[in-house]
Design a protein around this motif. Sequence first.
Motif, PDB file in Angstrom:
ATOM      1  N   MET A 339       0.833  -1.202   0.000  1.00 38.66           N
ATOM      2  CA  MET A 339       0.000   0.000   0.000  1.00 38.66           C
ATOM      3  C   MET A 339       0.867   1.251   0.000  1.00 38.66           C
ATOM      4  O   MET A 339       0.641   2.185  -0.791  1.00 38.66           O
ATOM      5  N   LEU A 340       1.860   1.303   0.890  1.00 36.88           N
ATOM      6  CA  LEU A 340       2.750   2.458   0.952  1.00 36.88           C
ATOM      7  C   LEU A 340       3.466   2.665  -0.378  1.00 36.88           C
ATOM      8  O   LEU A 340       3.560   3.789  -0.883  1.00 36.88           O
ATOM      9  N   ALA A 378       7.560   9.009   6.439  1.00 36.37           N
ATOM     10  CA  ALA A 378       8.203  10.229   5.942  1.00 36.37           C
ATOM     11  C   ALA A 378       8.628  10.088   4.487  1.00 36.37           C
ATOM     12  O   ALA A 378       8.693  11.082   3.758  1.00 36.37           O
ATOM     13  N   TRP A 379       8.903   8.879   4.046  1.00 38.68           N
ATOM     14  CA  TRP A 379       9.338   8.646   2.665  1.00 38.68           C
ATOM     15  C   TRP A 379       8.154   8.354   1.732  1.00 38.68           C
ATOM     16  O   TRP A 379       8.352   8.069   0.568  1.00 38.68           O
ATOM     17  N   CYS A 380       6.939   8.428   2.296  1.00 38.79           N
ATOM     18  CA  CYS A 380       5.731   8.145   1.520  1.00 38.79           C
ATOM     19  C   CYS A 380       4.795   9.343   1.429  1.00 38.79           C
ATOM     20  O   CYS A 380       4.001   9.432   0.479  1.00 38.79           O
ATOM     21  N   LYS A 381       4.889  10.248   2.377  1.00 35.54           N
ATOM     22  CA  LYS A 381       3.947  11.369   2.441  1.00 35.54           C
ATOM     23  C   LYS A 381       4.078  12.250   1.201  1.00 35.54           C
ATOM     24  O   LYS A 381       5.175  12.656   0.822  1.00 35.54           O
ATOM     25  N   ASP A 382       2.935  12.531   0.592  1.00 30.94           N
ATOM     26  CA  ASP A 382       2.845  13.402  -0.592  1.00 30.94           C
ATOM     27  C   ASP A 382       3.683  12.905  -1.772  1.00 30.94           C
ATOM     28  O   ASP A 382       4.036  13.686  -2.656  1.00 30.94           O
ATOM     29  N   ALA A 383       4.009  11.634  -1.791  1.00 32.98           N
ATOM     30  CA  ALA A 383       4.782  11.076  -2.903  1.00 32.98           C
ATOM     31  C   ALA A 383       3.875  10.846  -4.108  1.00 32.98           C
ATOM     32  O   ALA A 383       2.735  10.411  -3.965  1.00 32.98           O
ATOM     33  N   LYS A 384       4.389  11.130  -5.278  1.00 33.22           N
ATOM     34  CA  LYS A 384       3.670  10.924  -6.524  1.00 33.22           C
ATOM     35  C   LYS A 384       4.324   9.792  -7.302  1.00 33.22           C
ATOM     36  O   LYS A 384       5.551   9.745  -7.414  1.00 33.22           O
ATOM     37  N   PRO A 385       3.532   8.888  -7.868  1.00 34.76           N
ATOM     38  CA  PRO A 385       4.132   7.779  -8.616  1.00 34.76           C
ATOM     39  C   PRO A 385       4.767   8.263  -9.914  1.00 34.76           C
ATOM     40  O   PRO A 385       4.210   9.109 -10.616  1.00 34.76           O
ATOM     41  N   LEU A 386       5.920   7.722 -10.207  1.00 38.62           N
ATOM     42  CA  LEU A 386       6.582   7.943 -11.489  1.00 38.62           C
ATOM     43  C   LEU A 386       6.234   6.755 -12.378  1.00 38.62           C
ATOM     44  O   LEU A 386       6.410   5.601 -11.972  1.00 38.62           O
ATOM     45  N   VAL A 387       5.736   7.020 -13.562  1.00 34.49           N
ATOM     46  CA  VAL A 387       5.241   5.939 -14.424  1.00 34.49           C
ATOM     47  C   VAL A 387       5.672   6.157 -15.866  1.00 34.49           C
ATOM     48  O   VAL A 387       5.790   7.289 -16.335  1.00 34.49           O
ATOM     49  N   ASP A 388       5.929   5.055 -16.561  1.00 34.36           N
ATOM     50  CA  ASP A 388       6.221   5.054 -17.999  1.00 34.36           C
ATOM     51  C   ASP A 388       5.016   4.638 -18.827  1.00 34.36           C
ATOM     52  O   ASP A 388       4.843   5.080 -19.958  1.00 34.36           O
ATOM     53  N   ILE A 389       4.210   3.718 -18.270  1.00 35.34           N
ATOM     54  CA  ILE A 389       3.251   2.947 -19.060  1.00 35.34           C
ATOM     55  C   ILE A 389       1.838   3.183 -18.554  1.00 35.34           C
ATOM     56  O   ILE A 389       1.596   3.197 -17.340  1.00 35.34           O
ATOM     57  N   GLY A 390       0.910   3.358 -19.480  1.00 34.58           N
ATOM     58  CA  GLY A 390      -0.500   3.412 -19.143  1.00 34.58           C
ATOM     59  C   GLY A 390      -1.223   2.220 -19.747  1.00 34.58           C
ATOM     60  O   GLY A 390      -1.132   1.981 -20.953  1.00 34.58           O
ATOM     61  N   MET A 391      -1.914   1.459 -18.919  1.00 30.76           N
ATOM     62  CA  MET A 391      -2.725   0.335 -19.390  1.00 30.76           C
ATOM     63  C   MET A 391      -4.189   0.752 -19.387  1.00 30.76           C
ATOM     64  O   MET A 391      -4.701   1.169 -18.350  1.00 30.76           O
ATOM     65  N   ILE A 392      -4.851   0.678 -20.527  1.00 34.31           N
ATOM     66  CA  ILE A 392      -6.293   0.919 -20.522  1.00 34.31           C
ATOM     67  C   ILE A 392      -6.970  -0.289 -19.877  1.00 34.31           C
ATOM     68  O   ILE A 392      -6.797  -1.429 -20.310  1.00 34.31           O
ATOM     69  N   GLU A 618       8.081  10.035  -6.260  1.00 34.75           N
ATOM     70  CA  GLU A 618       8.811  11.295  -6.169  1.00 34.75           C
ATOM     71  C   GLU A 618       8.191  12.188  -5.108  1.00 34.75           C
ATOM     72  O   GLU A 618       6.981  12.405  -5.077  1.00 34.75           O
ATOM     73  N   GLN A 619       9.052  12.694  -4.219  1.00 35.63           N
ATOM     74  CA  GLN A 619       8.668  13.731  -3.282  1.00 35.63           C
ATOM     75  C   GLN A 619       9.322  15.037  -3.716  1.00 35.63           C
ATOM     76  O   GLN A 619      10.054  15.072  -4.707  1.00 35.63           O
ATOM     77  N   SER A 620       9.091  16.111  -2.971  1.00 36.47           N
ATOM     78  CA  SER A 620       9.584  17.419  -3.402  1.00 36.47           C
ATOM     79  C   SER A 620      11.108  17.486  -3.463  1.00 36.47           C
ATOM     80  O   SER A 620      11.672  18.231  -4.257  1.00 36.47           O
ATOM     81  N   ASN A 621      11.782  16.698  -2.634  1.00 33.11           N
ATOM     82  CA  ASN A 621      13.237  16.807  -2.550  1.00 33.11           C
ATOM     83  C   ASN A 621      13.983  15.520  -2.880  1.00 33.11           C
ATOM     84  O   ASN A 621      15.202  15.447  -2.719  1.00 33.11           O
ATOM     85  N   ARG A 622      13.259  14.497  -3.318  1.00 34.17           N
ATOM     86  CA  ARG A 622      13.943  13.225  -3.581  1.00 34.17           C
ATOM     87  C   ARG A 622      13.018  12.283  -4.342  1.00 34.17           C
ATOM     88  O   ARG A 622      11.815  12.497  -4.445  1.00 34.17           O
ATOM     89  N   ARG A 623      13.640  11.233  -4.861  1.00 31.03           N
ATOM     90  CA  ARG A 623      12.903  10.101  -5.395  1.00 31.03           C
ATOM     91  C   ARG A 623      13.108   8.909  -4.454  1.00 31.03           C
ATOM     92  O   ARG A 623      14.177   8.764  -3.865  1.00 31.03           O
ATOM     93  N   VAL A 624      12.065   8.105  -4.333  1.00 31.88           N
ATOM     94  CA  VAL A 624      12.114   6.965  -3.415  1.00 31.88           C
ATOM     95  C   VAL A 624      11.731   5.705  -4.183  1.00 31.88           C
ATOM     96  O   VAL A 624      10.649   5.619  -4.752  1.00 31.88           O
ATOM     97  N   LEU A 625      12.645   4.750  -4.181  1.00 32.20           N
ATOM     98  CA  LEU A 625      12.405   3.462  -4.820  1.00 32.20           C
ATOM     99  C   LEU A 625      12.029   2.436  -3.757  1.00 32.20           C
ATOM    100  O   LEU A 625      12.729   2.296  -2.744  1.00 32.20           O
TER     101      LEU A 625
END
Length: 698
Positions: A339-340, A378-392, A618-625
Amino acid sequence: MTQNRRDFIKNIALTSTGIALLNNNWVSEKMFTARAHANHRFDLRYRQVHLDFHTSQHIAGIGDAFDAEEFASVLDQARVNSVTAFARCHHGYNYYDGKAHPERKHPHLKRNLLREQIEACHKRNIRVPIYTTVGWDQYTADEHPEWRQVLPDGKMQGTPPYEAGFYRLMCLNSPYKDFLKAHVKDIFDSVPVDGLFFDIIKTQDCSCPYCRQSMEKLGIDAANEKARLEFGKQVHDKWVMEMTAHVKALGGMNKNSSVFYNGGHVGYTLRPIREGFSHWELESLPSGGWGYLHFPMSVRYARTLDADCLGMTGKFHTSWGDFHSLKNPAALQFECFQMLALGAKCSIGDQLHPAGKIDAATYDLIGSVYREVEKKEAWCKDAKPLVDIGMIGLEEFIGGRVPPPGAGLTRMLHESQHQFDILDTQSDFSKYKVLVLPDEIAVNAALATKIQAYLAGGGSLIASYHSGLNEAKDAFALPALGVKFKGDAPYSPDFIKPRAALSKAMPNSELAMYLKGLEVEPLAGSEVLADCVIPYFNRTWDHYSSHKHTPSSGKVGYAGVVRNGRSIYFAHPIFTQYNKNAPRWCKQLFLNALELLLPEPLVKLEQAPTTTITAYNEQSNRRVLHLLHYIPERRGMDFDVIEDVIPIFAVKVSAAVQGSVKDVSLAPQGTRIPFEQKGKRVNFTVPKVDGHQMIAIS
């Protein structure tokens, strides 16, 4: 006319039913005022419990063992910061002292249980959204059988009289809706309201007198199943939007108060009424009928709808109401940590014992996971997913919570660590480098225009089998695919043989394609990437050889995979096939095609098994894998379980970045790890993944 109403009209105006609904003003304009009912993005808490309390009238001593201080203390020690507690259950009984319907208070409850729960939790800053049932209400079903849903054959919907269960759906087009408004007002008048969770809200197929009269008034042929179901969808949508307006008028659904309507699944049918929800709660108990693919597929869609998401699993070994059982700790870890990773907050389902005493062992289990969630937030708050692919998504086309083609594609992308969202036809395609249409995406004129504009803007496309055909399935609606429809393939099974461009990690051999494909003709300028080799003959009663299908004749019959510029078409239903029995060659063919269009994906791993799941945020100051390694197994006949955490070591990672990387470290441990940046990629090795590991790239 508002944009939401325009979207709504697109959904219903294709039929006479939709026209009738609009012409008769049955659906109110105010229901579709954009952002009128949701002018904020409600931020959920990370560590929630959904506390069921469906309690029979035949059990005495309800709540007698409840201790408010113990209740709140146990939750707090388990690091729970939100608990959904009960106003009314599926048996139809209330658990608070209300004025509107005192006869509905549970006959053996002697205390104001809900208020005591709320007050004790508020002292510890634990939020308490309030649950009330809608669809299933046994008290009302007994008192007002005329408010129950009726099947097309005239029988009452739901559990027969002499079977156990309260699964009898009430009709939201009956006077029951007036009772519900009065009940909700009574809740607001009786206790502090942090939010409302309305349960069992489903599109109805009802032929009760109220629905038949409404359909007759609107000129709808009630005997027409399609028209009747569409009417049922509008009953559902109208009720949701009117209840949200009612809640707002009572002071709810604001920056401190939430509203959610639960139907067991969040999918594309909720898009037209998304303004009626403050957030999304994704009920998805893997052992309770949803399975381990439902949540990732559901959240990858829900997170595109501009609202906070909450994943909901359970502490139960099986599903709701499984008293005195506990989920394996590794399974609960995976479910919450996934989920996180996928951008959702966490909710774990439990059920309070009728006596009201909270179960210590359950909260030892929940606490063991939520203490780890708390460290990771802290590494999940307000994070936006980075994506390459869209599946309909397939739900819009063939229905089902986990449609087979989408499930097969999801497995392929998970197993290859790709980053993707699931979309509907109203989604914005422009942010995705590759768009995938799996197996059964029929393309009408509007969708064809939208996809062609996406391709003209630089996007790439993969389609398979019926995807790309028009709605009549007699011609391709997308010229960009570079193929002409001829019909069903004359042979099945036939055998795929890739040419050089698709040969990576593939054996130099024909490979069986078990499900029948299409025969297509490549158009001028298109390139065949794989051939279909035909058998000697199809297996029939008078032509057969050996135990199974007829072997290859060695003769090329027709094209199997065709490329036209940035578009690639597969003639077989490869994603349905992979969901059925997972031929590795189907996955490898797809991944090879994907690599032609997406040579530099966001994340690439080496020395990691295909059971490794990734999410890149992605957060405002970093990317999190996020790296997750848990393996569901079918140890029993009913459902998959996870018991063991099997660590993996020395995982090599290459991740796309922007700008100069200053630091790569394990989170939440804070341990720095060596890295090398080459242009827009950073390379590093993760020493160990013990279930779940986050890596912060600053």
